[in-house]
Structure formats: C-alpha cells, structure tokens
Design a protein around this motif. Sequence first.
Motif, short mmCIF file in Angstrom:
data_model
loop_
_atom_site.label_atom_id
_atom_site.label_comp_id
_atom_site.label_asym_id
_atom_site.label_seq_id
_atom_site.Cartn_x
_atom_site.Cartn_y
_atom_site.Cartn_z
N ALA A 73 0.84 -1.20 0.00
CA ALA A 73 0.00 0.00 0.00
C ALA A 73 0.87 1.25 0.00
O ALA A 73 1.85 1.35 0.75
N PHE A 74 0.50 2.20 -0.85
CA PHE A 74 1.23 3.46 -0.97
C PHE A 74 0.24 4.57 -0.64
O PHE A 74 -0.56 4.99 -1.47
N CYS A 75 0.28 5.05 0.60
CA CYS A 75 -0.76 5.95 1.12
C CYS A 75 -0.31 7.41 1.17
O CYS A 75 -0.79 8.18 2.00
N GLU A 76 0.59 7.79 0.31
CA GLU A 76 1.01 9.19 0.30
C GLU A 76 -0.04 10.09 -0.35
O GLU A 76 -0.20 11.24 0.05
N LYS A 77 -0.72 9.58 -1.39
CA LYS A 77 -1.67 10.41 -2.12
C LYS A 77 -2.96 9.62 -2.36
O LYS A 77 -2.92 8.40 -2.54
N PRO A 78 -4.12 10.31 -2.41
CA PRO A 78 -5.36 9.65 -2.82
C PRO A 78 -5.26 9.14 -4.26
O PRO A 78 -4.33 9.48 -4.99
N PRO A 79 -6.24 8.36 -4.70
CA PRO A 79 -6.04 7.57 -5.92
C PRO A 79 -6.52 8.17 -7.23
O PRO A 79 -6.36 7.53 -8.27
N LEU A 80 -7.09 9.38 -7.28
CA LEU A 80 -7.69 9.86 -8.53
C LEU A 80 -6.69 9.89 -9.68
O LEU A 80 -7.01 9.49 -10.81
N THR A 81 -5.47 10.38 -9.43
CA THR A 81 -4.46 10.43 -10.48
C THR A 81 -4.20 9.05 -11.06
O THR A 81 -4.08 8.88 -12.29
N TYR A 82 -4.14 8.05 -10.20
CA TYR A 82 -3.84 6.69 -10.65
C TYR A 82 -5.05 6.06 -11.33
O TYR A 82 -4.88 5.28 -12.27
N TRP A 83 -6.26 6.40 -10.90
CA TRP A 83 -7.45 5.92 -11.61
C TRP A 83 -7.42 6.38 -13.06
O TRP A 83 -7.66 5.59 -13.98
N LEU A 84 -7.16 7.67 -13.27
CA LEU A 84 -7.22 8.23 -14.61
C LEU A 84 -6.05 7.74 -15.48
O LEU A 84 -6.22 7.49 -16.67
N ALA A 85 -4.87 7.59 -14.90
CA ALA A 85 -3.73 7.07 -15.67
C ALA A 85 -3.91 5.60 -15.98
O ALA A 85 -3.40 5.10 -16.99
N ALA A 86 -4.64 4.88 -15.13
CA ALA A 86 -4.83 3.43 -15.34
C ALA A 86 -5.69 3.15 -16.57
O ALA A 86 -5.54 2.09 -17.19
N LEU A 87 -6.57 4.07 -16.93
CA LEU A 87 -7.46 3.83 -18.07
C LEU A 87 -6.69 3.67 -19.38
O LEU A 87 -6.84 2.65 -20.06
N PRO A 88 -5.85 4.63 -19.79
CA PRO A 88 -5.08 4.41 -21.03
C PRO A 88 -4.06 3.29 -20.91
O PRO A 88 -3.76 2.62 -21.90
N ILE A 89 -3.53 3.06 -19.71
CA ILE A 89 -2.60 1.94 -19.54
C ILE A 89 -3.30 0.62 -19.81
O ILE A 89 -2.75 -0.27 -20.48
N ALA A 90 -4.52 0.46 -19.30
CA ALA A 90 -5.27 -0.78 -19.52
C ALA A 90 -5.56 -0.99 -21.00
O ALA A 90 -5.56 -2.12 -21.49
N LEU A 91 -5.78 0.09 -21.73
CA LEU A 91 -6.13 -0.02 -23.15
C LEU A 91 -4.92 -0.07 -24.06
O LEU A 91 -4.93 -0.78 -25.08
N LEU A 92 -3.85 0.66 -23.70
CA LEU A 92 -2.74 0.87 -24.63
C LEU A 92 -1.41 0.32 -24.14
O LEU A 92 -0.44 0.30 -24.90
#
Length: 575
Positions: A73-92
């Motif tokens: 677990a990496f609890c330095e920052k909430p997850p919104l940035t990673y949610w949005l970056a995960a979308l193109p990573i999952a597709l591309l």
Amino acid sequence: MVDKPEERQQGYRAPAHRLGSAPALLCLTLLAAWLVGTCGRGFYTPDEPREADIAWRMSWQADKAVPVLAGEAFCEKPPLTYWLAALPIALLGAHGWAARLPNVLYAVIAALSVGLLARRAVGPIAGLAAAGAMGTLLLAYQTEIWLATDAPLLAFVSAALLGAYRGFYARDRGERLGGYLLMHLALALGFLSKSAAAWMVPVLTLLALIVWERRWRELLRWELYAGLVVEAALILTWVWFVYTGNEGPAHLRIFFWNNLIGRFTQVDAPAELQYAAAHRNIPGKYLIELPLYLAPWTLLVGAAARRAWMRSRSAPTPRAVRFALACSIPSLLLLSAAATARNVYFAPVLPGIALLLAWWIDEARESPEAFDVRALKATAVLLQLAVLLFGAALAVAGAYAWGSMHDRVIYVLVSAAGLAAAAVLAARAWRLAGSRPLGAHWALFLAYGVLLVAPLSQLYARADAWQDLGAIGTAIRADTAGHPIVLLAPDETTRAMIDLYTRTEVGWVPPPLNTTALQRLGQRLHSAPNSLVVAQDRGNGKGPDPPWLGAARLHVVKRYALPFGRRYLLIAPGA
C-alpha cells in the motif's frame, strides 16, 4: 457587486474581433508543447517510474481505493491520479505516453480555467495571455507534463479559482451559486488527487479577498456552502471504501496524519513515514527560486508587479490585481512556514501570477512605459540566450552514439529549424517592443513555444536512451528466469522498475545497505539458495566489485548500465 472588467469600466479598447487568428495559434502552440512533453518520452527519474508502477497496478488490482507500489500500500496520495492514468494503460499498455495522456487534459483544464478567469476579470486579450502563461511558465510546464499527482492538482486548483472568482464577484444569486458549486467540485477532485493541499490556495484566496474588501457578509451567504454537500459526498465515499478495506484505519492515519500534519512538523511515526524529514525547507527558498519558476517570463512578471504597485498608489487596486495577489501572497507565506519544500509545491500559486501577467499585458499594450519596453526587450535577449543553450545541449547530445543515418538527419533538420525559427521570432519581438508591445509579446510566446516543440522533442529522444529503465528491467527478467529475486536495499524507483518490467513477486531487504541489511540478505539466501540478488551499483560501473560482496560470499554475475543513468548489479551466492 457587478463584475465588469476594470478596463471595460473605463471604455474597453480591444473588441474580440481584433484577436484574429491568435486563439487558434495559441491553442496549437500549447497543444504541441504539451504533446511533446507528455507523449514524446519514456518514464524519467525521479518519481515517474514509481507513479507509473502505481498506475499500472491500479489498472488491474481489485481494490481501487488504496494505491499500491510494488505490492505494498502506498498511502502518500489519494487515488484519482492513478485511476485516470490506469485507463489508457489498460487499453494501450504501460508506456510513458499512455500513462501521461490524462496530463494533456489537466493542462487544458488549467490553461482554460485561468484564461476564462482573466477574460472575466480583464478582457479577451488578457484571457489569451493568461492561458498562454499557464502553459509556458517553466514550473507550470514541468508540472503539467510530469507523471505525478501535481498535474491534476494544478488543474483543479485553477478550476476552483475560476469558480471562486465567479462566485465572489457574481452578478446575481444564480451565478454566485454556480461559481461556488464549481469551486467545491474542483476542490473535491483536487483533494482526491493530492489531499488537502488542494484547499490551500482557493481557501486562502477567498479569505484574503474578504479581509481586503471588508466583505464579511460573504461568509454568511448560503451559496458559499451549498457545494460542501457535493464535496463531502465525493471525499467521504472514498474515505469509507478505504476504511472498510484491509488495514483501513492504518491507511487513513497515513493519508491524513502523516501526509498532512507530518508535512509541517515531526509526528509520532516510523522513520519511513516521517515526511517532515525529507525535502527540508530553508528560509526564503521559494523567493530565491521564484525567478526560475517564472522563466522565461520572469522580467515581464516583474514589470507587472511594478505597474500594479504604481497604479495602486494613485488609484484603487484593480480587481484582477487584488485577486492575483490574494492567490499568491498568503499561500507563499504558508508554504514558507512548512517543514518540507519542493518547487512543485509552489505550482498551485501560479494561476495568480498568470493573471497578474495577463493584466499587465492588457494594460501595457496601448500605454507602454519605458520600463515595460525594456522588460520586453530583455526577455527577447533571454530567449536568444535560450536558443544558444538549446543549441549547445543539442550539439552535446548529438555527439553520442546513434542508430541510423536517417535518425541523425531528422535530428539535425528538426533542431536547426526550431532554433532558427525561435531566433527569428525573438528578434522580431525586440523590434516590436517599443511600437507594438502586444505583437512583441506574441512573438516571444511563439519563440518559446517553438523551443518547447522542435529542439526539445529531439532532446527527449536522446534522453530516452539514458533513462530507459524498461531496457534494464527486461534484461533482468531474461537473465533471472527460473530464479527467485531478492532486491537489496532498493529505493522506490528500483522497486517500481522490477515490478513493472520484470516480475511482481520478489523479496526485498529494506534500506539502508548496512550490516543489518546484509545479515537479512544472508538469511534469505540461506532459505532460498537458488535466488539471485539485484542491487543498485553506486560506483562508476567499471570499477572493482563492492567490498561487501566478498564478506557476504557473493559475486557479480552481470552489470547493467544506462548512459548517464542508473547502474545495477546482478549478484549470485558463492565466492
């Protein structure tokens, strides 16, 4: 209070139809600069490999509430940035350009928000100038193209400031409610990007304006608080999912205690969670570094500050200037008092500076003073120096090993064309400074935009070979096939690289590399003698093996090195 631009109250001088092709040219220049910075390179240290691994994990992990780095677990920052970056990573795929695609959206939101704010406060010319400043101020540009939580933070703070301005200076109740609702929505999204840091600039701005203008009644308006329902709903929904997850209370303590209070003072926590001990602040740090943050427009911002000061001595301070100062000064004072300090912490203050610069451009375009003209000419000289510096950097980078002749020809042609165009535009700005200040400013903006697109794209291409951690990770994966891996005193970049490119299941001995770490390593190797060890090579990559290898009965199997980059050792048990 009716919200009319100050200049419009005095007889506005520049109708929108005189803007011509400026809006389209501005958009194309900014978009090209952002695309080169976000999509034209791989993951660079520091931070980006770590952020990439967290986003990649987020693209497939079941629990989306808590970010995970290399399985922990990496609890330095909430997850919104990673949610949005995960979308193109999952597709591309987990490519640098894919992970940073949302950054282009963040940059657009920041520039558009500040541009609309300046247009509302001053007029169309100022709106374009403010958007251009938010896309090209050095610190803003660095923030917007970097894979980190600061890019969405800057975007949502900019949107919150737009909402705060529209709410505070609304023409009617409906507009006030809409402005404050926008502010609260943006604050919620900013919180989910980088916690309560998103609240600092907008909240201090409103409080400063209320005190400055003695509008205490604003604190009693229900429209100011109506959006709290939306903000609380978004934030508390995420908090609930964290709390009900595995080790939820412990994770929340790190999110809200260590990463908020712990940024300002020492707290009761393990050493690795003492954030006040890292990036130590020094008195006046932000003021000392401010000229660099504002490059290449530092002198123009200085001219804007001077004009604002002179104007306030003979007349009421213009509304745009009041808002710009309220955005900047209180937050600067608070940041200066914090225990930790990094240049990127100052990024949310930049919308106020962009607004001040835009106000000055609109003021000076028809009534330039001698100081304004000198600032424009001096900036033109600085951009000519930037052309020379870029040329020297391109020459040095071009002196190292190359692939095909085609690549070298493209490198030379694109670089030369960009440098020549920037030099011509900077020279034009010098000539126009006295007679057409607005034309000089646009020439300066285009000159800098050309540098960010053509020469910089080629430098990124060369730097990719020096920062290609993926190549090392892939090589380690091939060389360790069939063997367990133990990471010896790895930093976050090493853990992320191995997790992203090699394998997700590894053992590791936490840093620092000392006698205790070597003892733990020996215990791991005794229990799994077929293991191979990966450690960062702190030497020059060519010298003798580290002295601790012999004492631990280990030997180097292979070395991995990047030109001007990181080096690693693959180590096996045995003399």
